[in-house]
Design a protein around this motif. Structure first.
Motif, PDB file in Angstrom:
ATOM      1  N   MET A 208       0.856  -1.183   0.000  1.00 15.90           N
ATOM      2  CA  MET A 208       0.000   0.000   0.000  1.00 15.90           C
ATOM      3  C   MET A 208       0.890   1.231   0.000  1.00 15.90           C
ATOM      4  N   SER A 209       0.799   2.065  -0.998  1.00 16.33           N
ATOM      5  CA  SER A 209       1.633   3.251  -1.081  1.00 16.33           C
ATOM      6  C   SER A 209       0.800   4.470  -0.756  1.00 16.33           C
ATOM      7  N   ALA A 210       1.091   5.113   0.346  1.00 16.97           N
ATOM      8  CA  ALA A 210       0.339   6.284   0.762  1.00 16.97           C
ATOM      9  C   ALA A 210       1.000   7.525   0.189  1.00 16.97           C
ATOM     10  N   THR A 211       0.203   8.531  -0.107  1.00 16.39           N
ATOM     11  CA  THR A 211       0.717   9.772  -0.678  1.00 16.39           C
ATOM     12  C   THR A 211       0.800  10.857   0.385  1.00 16.39           C
ATOM     13  N   LEU A 212       0.459  10.582   1.625  1.00 16.71           N
ATOM     14  CA  LEU A 212       0.469  11.579   2.672  1.00 16.71           C
ATOM     15  C   LEU A 212       1.749  11.463   3.487  1.00 16.71           C
ATOM     16  N   THR A 213       2.102  12.532   4.219  1.00 14.61           N
ATOM     17  CA  THR A 213       3.210  12.445   5.149  1.00 14.61           C
ATOM     18  C   THR A 213       2.825  11.518   6.281  1.00 14.61           C
ATOM     19  N   ASN A 214       3.818  11.013   7.012  1.00 14.98           N
ATOM     20  CA  ASN A 214       3.528  10.038   8.055  1.00 14.98           C
ATOM     21  C   ASN A 214       2.571  10.540   9.135  1.00 14.98           C
ATOM     22  N   PRO A 215       2.754  11.775   9.668  1.00 14.81           N
ATOM     23  CA  PRO A 215       1.771  12.252  10.658  1.00 14.81           C
ATOM     24  C   PRO A 215       0.361  12.349  10.076  1.00 14.81           C
ATOM     25  N   ALA A 216       0.265  12.751   8.820  1.00 17.59           N
ATOM     26  CA  ALA A 216      -1.048  12.842   8.184  1.00 17.59           C
ATOM     27  C   ALA A 216      -1.660  11.461   8.002  1.00 17.59           C
ATOM     28  N   VAL A 217      -0.812  10.481   7.650  1.00 14.59           N
ATOM     29  CA  VAL A 217      -1.293   9.100   7.533  1.00 14.59           C
ATOM     30  C   VAL A 217      -1.837   8.630   8.867  1.00 14.59           C
ATOM     31  N   ASP A 218      -1.093   8.910   9.932  1.00 15.67           N
ATOM     32  CA  ASP A 218      -1.534   8.485  11.264  1.00 15.67           C
ATOM     33  C   ASP A 218      -2.880   9.101  11.627  1.00 15.67           C
ATOM     34  N   ARG A 219      -3.021  10.406  11.384  1.00 18.18           N
ATOM     35  CA  ARG A 219      -4.293  11.069  11.711  1.00 18.18           C
ATOM     36  C   ARG A 219      -5.435  10.489  10.884  1.00 18.18           C
ATOM     37  N   THR A 220      -5.173  10.274   9.612  1.00 17.47           N
ATOM     38  CA  THR A 220      -6.220   9.766   8.721  1.00 17.47           C
ATOM     39  C   THR A 220      -6.619   8.340   9.089  1.00 17.47           C
ATOM     40  N   THR A 221      -5.615   7.486   9.295  1.00 13.91           N
ATOM     41  CA  THR A 221      -5.943   6.097   9.617  1.00 13.91           C
ATOM     42  C   THR A 221      -6.595   5.976  10.984  1.00 13.91           C
ATOM     43  N   ASN A 222      -6.193   6.810  11.935  1.00 11.30           N
ATOM     44  CA  ASN A 222      -6.849   6.772  13.247  1.00 11.30           C
ATOM     45  C   ASN A 222      -8.304   7.203  13.149  1.00 11.30           C
ATOM     46  N   ALA A 223      -8.562   8.241  12.330  1.00 10.74           N
ATOM     47  CA  ALA A 223      -9.951   8.668  12.133  1.00 10.74           C
ATOM     48  C   ALA A 223     -10.743   7.581  11.412  1.00 10.74           C
ATOM     49  N   ASN A 224     -10.141   6.976  10.394  1.00 12.83           N
ATOM     50  CA  ASN A 224     -10.811   5.896   9.685  1.00 12.83           C
ATOM     51  C   ASN A 224     -11.102   4.724  10.623  1.00 12.83           C
ATOM     52  N   PHE A 225     -10.135   4.388  11.469  1.00 17.50           N
ATOM     53  CA  PHE A 225     -10.316   3.302  12.430  1.00 17.50           C
ATOM     54  C   PHE A 225     -11.545   3.586  13.299  1.00 17.50           C
ATOM     55  N   HIS A 226     -11.655   4.822  13.772  1.00 17.01           N
ATOM     56  CA  HIS A 226     -12.804   5.205  14.618  1.00 17.01           C
ATOM     57  C   HIS A 226     -14.117   5.086  13.857  1.00 17.01           C
ATOM     58  N   HIS A 227     -14.156   5.588  12.629  1.00 17.30           N
ATOM     59  CA  HIS A 227     -15.411   5.543  11.872  1.00 17.30           C
ATOM     60  C   HIS A 227     -15.794   4.104  11.509  1.00 17.30           C
ATOM     61  N   LEU A 228     -14.815   3.260  11.251  1.00 13.37           N
ATOM     62  CA  LEU A 228     -15.121   1.856  10.958  1.00 13.37           C
ATOM     63  C   LEU A 228     -15.696   1.148  12.183  1.00 13.37           C
ATOM     64  N   VAL A 229     -15.221   1.516  13.356  1.00 10.84           N
ATOM     65  CA  VAL A 229     -15.778   0.928  14.584  1.00 10.84           C
ATOM     66  C   VAL A 229     -17.184   1.464  14.844  1.00 10.84           C
ATOM     67  N   MET A 230     -17.374   2.771  14.668  1.00 11.52           N
ATOM     68  CA  MET A 230     -18.695   3.344  14.926  1.00 11.52           C
ATOM     69  C   MET A 230     -19.712   2.885  13.889  1.00 11.52           C
ATOM     70  N   ASP A 231     -19.253   2.685  12.657  1.00 11.02           N
ATOM     71  CA  ASP A 231     -20.135   2.115  11.628  1.00 11.02           C
ATOM     72  C   ASP A 231     -20.740   0.807  12.108  1.00 11.02           C
ATOM     73  N   VAL A 232     -19.892  -0.082  12.598  1.00 11.69           N
ATOM     74  CA  VAL A 232     -20.392  -1.397  12.982  1.00 11.69           C
ATOM     75  C   VAL A 232     -21.148  -1.342  14.301  1.00 11.69           C
ATOM     76  N   ALA A 233     -20.840  -0.370  15.157  1.00 13.06           N
ATOM     77  CA  ALA A 233     -21.573  -0.242  16.415  1.00 13.06           C
ATOM     78  C   ALA A 233     -23.045   0.099  16.147  1.00 13.06           C
ATOM     79  N   TRP A 234     -23.283   1.067  15.294  1.00  7.42           N
ATOM     80  CA  TRP A 234     -24.675   1.418  14.955  1.00  7.42           C
ATOM     81  C   TRP A 234     -25.329   0.319  14.126  1.00  7.42           C
TER      82      TRP A 234
END
Length: 414
Positions: free
Chosen positions: A1-27
């Motif tokens: 997987m080749s990301a085009t974002l800087t590492n801190p931006a990748v971390d912020r994005t993936t952490n937000a995605n992780f949260h939304h994927l969990v909340m998706d399945v919770a509801w």
């Protein structure tokens, strides 16, 4: 997987995605309580026969199997799987609304309507299910996937439990069929909140429309890595699903269970499933996905035996607890087994994996309910399920070595 974002931006994005994927399945879990825990009872109340219960459980899987073939074409219309999954995901959620209309139809059309209500949205579900697993892999780092699978399973089981208890109480208190109609409308509302979280995902891979991939089922099945995935997936899902539609019939017809008892039953099953989900990643690191899946199937076999010999409905509660934990271990491990042996961006592999999974989900219920229709006692069919699941565990553990082939190592260590 080749990301085009800087590492801190990748971390912020993936952490937000992780949260939304969990909340998706919770509801989604709140909504799923309606279709996964009470749909069979709803059909029984509307006069469904054993073979109709089998079709209710199996026909959507047959539709799903063919609908997954559309997924690569649909993905090609969008620059990311995250964008591609939105419309089929929203359409699929009609599965929670359409059953509410069944009591408004003439008596002879009510059960067929329930079967159609589960089967028609499966076209969209087939597309969404393939693209969603690819979207997850486009939204998270590889090392986050197993943890996210497990976290999603934890919250799924917690919220399904909440939904089962709440809906079970409501179904006991309100008159039939109004109680079921209210439940399905509420479930649809919950599912749309889940869908909102999907819209918040942001891919971390470059936006691009994939090249058109020819449908290559036979080529995939000649690949030993994918043969192993196909065998494990087919064995586990046929084994588990063989008596899934028979157990509610056994509980209602032989043991006198009501919706209120099914709520208690669901709590036992789902709370142990949530605990199992929290320990799956730890167990997979020690044993690997294959062993965890095989051990999970042994647990589901023992649960089937307890179901079949239980003298009354209360003695099925330990089996519910064991089944919930065991199938959670097995189902998460099968997903991990697939992820370990395929590339993240391979939409074709995801599509064929889901076709195999859905084919197994069709074969299983038709096998079990077909045995009931032949006149075999319902409790006897449940006990037969014990044997089927043990065979599935053995096949899962031995894999291709059953056919004299060498074990296939995963692309990534499991």
């Amino acid at each position: 997987m080749s990301a085009t974002l800087t590492n801190p931006a990748v971390d912020r994005t993936t952490n937000a995605n992780f949260h939304h994927l969990v909340m998706d399945v919770a509801w989604f879990g709140l909504a799923l309580a309606a279709s996964s825990r009470f749909a069979q009872f709803y059909a029984i109340r509307l006069g469904a026969t054993p073979i109709e219960l089998g079709w209710l459980a199996a026909l959507p899987s047959l539709v799903l199997m063919f609908a997954t073939m559309i997924a690569p074409w649909w993905r090609g219309r969008y620059d990311s799987s995250v964008n591609a999954v939105w419309l089929p995901g929203a359409t699929f959620r009609l599965i929670f609304l359409l059953p509410a209309f069944a009591p408004m139809l003439p008596e002879g059309f009510r059960v067929p309507w329930l079967i159609l209500s589960a089967s028609l949205p499966a076209v969209a579900q087939g597309i969404a299910s393939v693209l969603f697993i690819v979207a997850m892999r486009e939204s998270l780092l590889p090392e986050q996937l197993t943890r996210n699978f497990a976290r999603r399973a934890i919250w799924m089981n917690i919220t399904v439990t909440i939904g089962v208890v709440g809906f079970g109480f409501m179904l006991e208190e309100l008159p039939f069929p109004f109680n079921y109609q209210v439940m399905y409308v509420m479930a649809f509302a919950f599912s749309m909140v889940s869908q909102w979280h999907i819209t918040k995902l942001r891919p971390i891979v470059p936006a691009q429309k994939p090249k058109r991939q020819p449908y290559d089922l036979m080529k995939r099945l000649r690949d030993p890595k994918f043969q192993s995935v196909a065998l494990v997936t087919m064995a586990t899902y046929v084994g588990f699903m063989a008596i899934v539609a028979v157990i509610p019939l056994h509980l209602e017809a032989n043991l006198g269970a009501t919706e209120g008892f099914m709520a208690i039953y669901g709590v036992f099953e789902l709370m142990t499933a949530a605990f199992a989900a929290s320990r799956t990643e730890w167990l997979v690191r020690r044993l690997g996905n294959r062993k965890v899946a095989a051990l999970g199937m042994v647990g589901t076999a023992l649960a089937a035996l307890i179901f079949g010999i239980a003298p009354n409905m209360w003695f099925t509660l330990p089996a519910a607890a064991l089944s919930g934990a065991a199938w959670t271990f097995a189902s998460i491990a099968v997903l991990g087994f697939f992820a370990d042996r395929t590339e993240a961006e391979d939409v074709g592999a995801a599509g064929i994996f889901h076709q195999i999974l859905f084919a197994a989900m069709f074969i299983g219920p038709m096998l079990g309910n077909g045995l009931v229709s032949l006149g075999i006692p319902i409790a006897g069919v449940v006990v037969v399920g014990f044997g089927i699941r043990l065979i599935a565990a053995f096949i899962t553990d031995r894999g291709l070595s059953l056919f004299g082939q060498k074990r296939i190592e995963p692309i990534k260590n499991s």
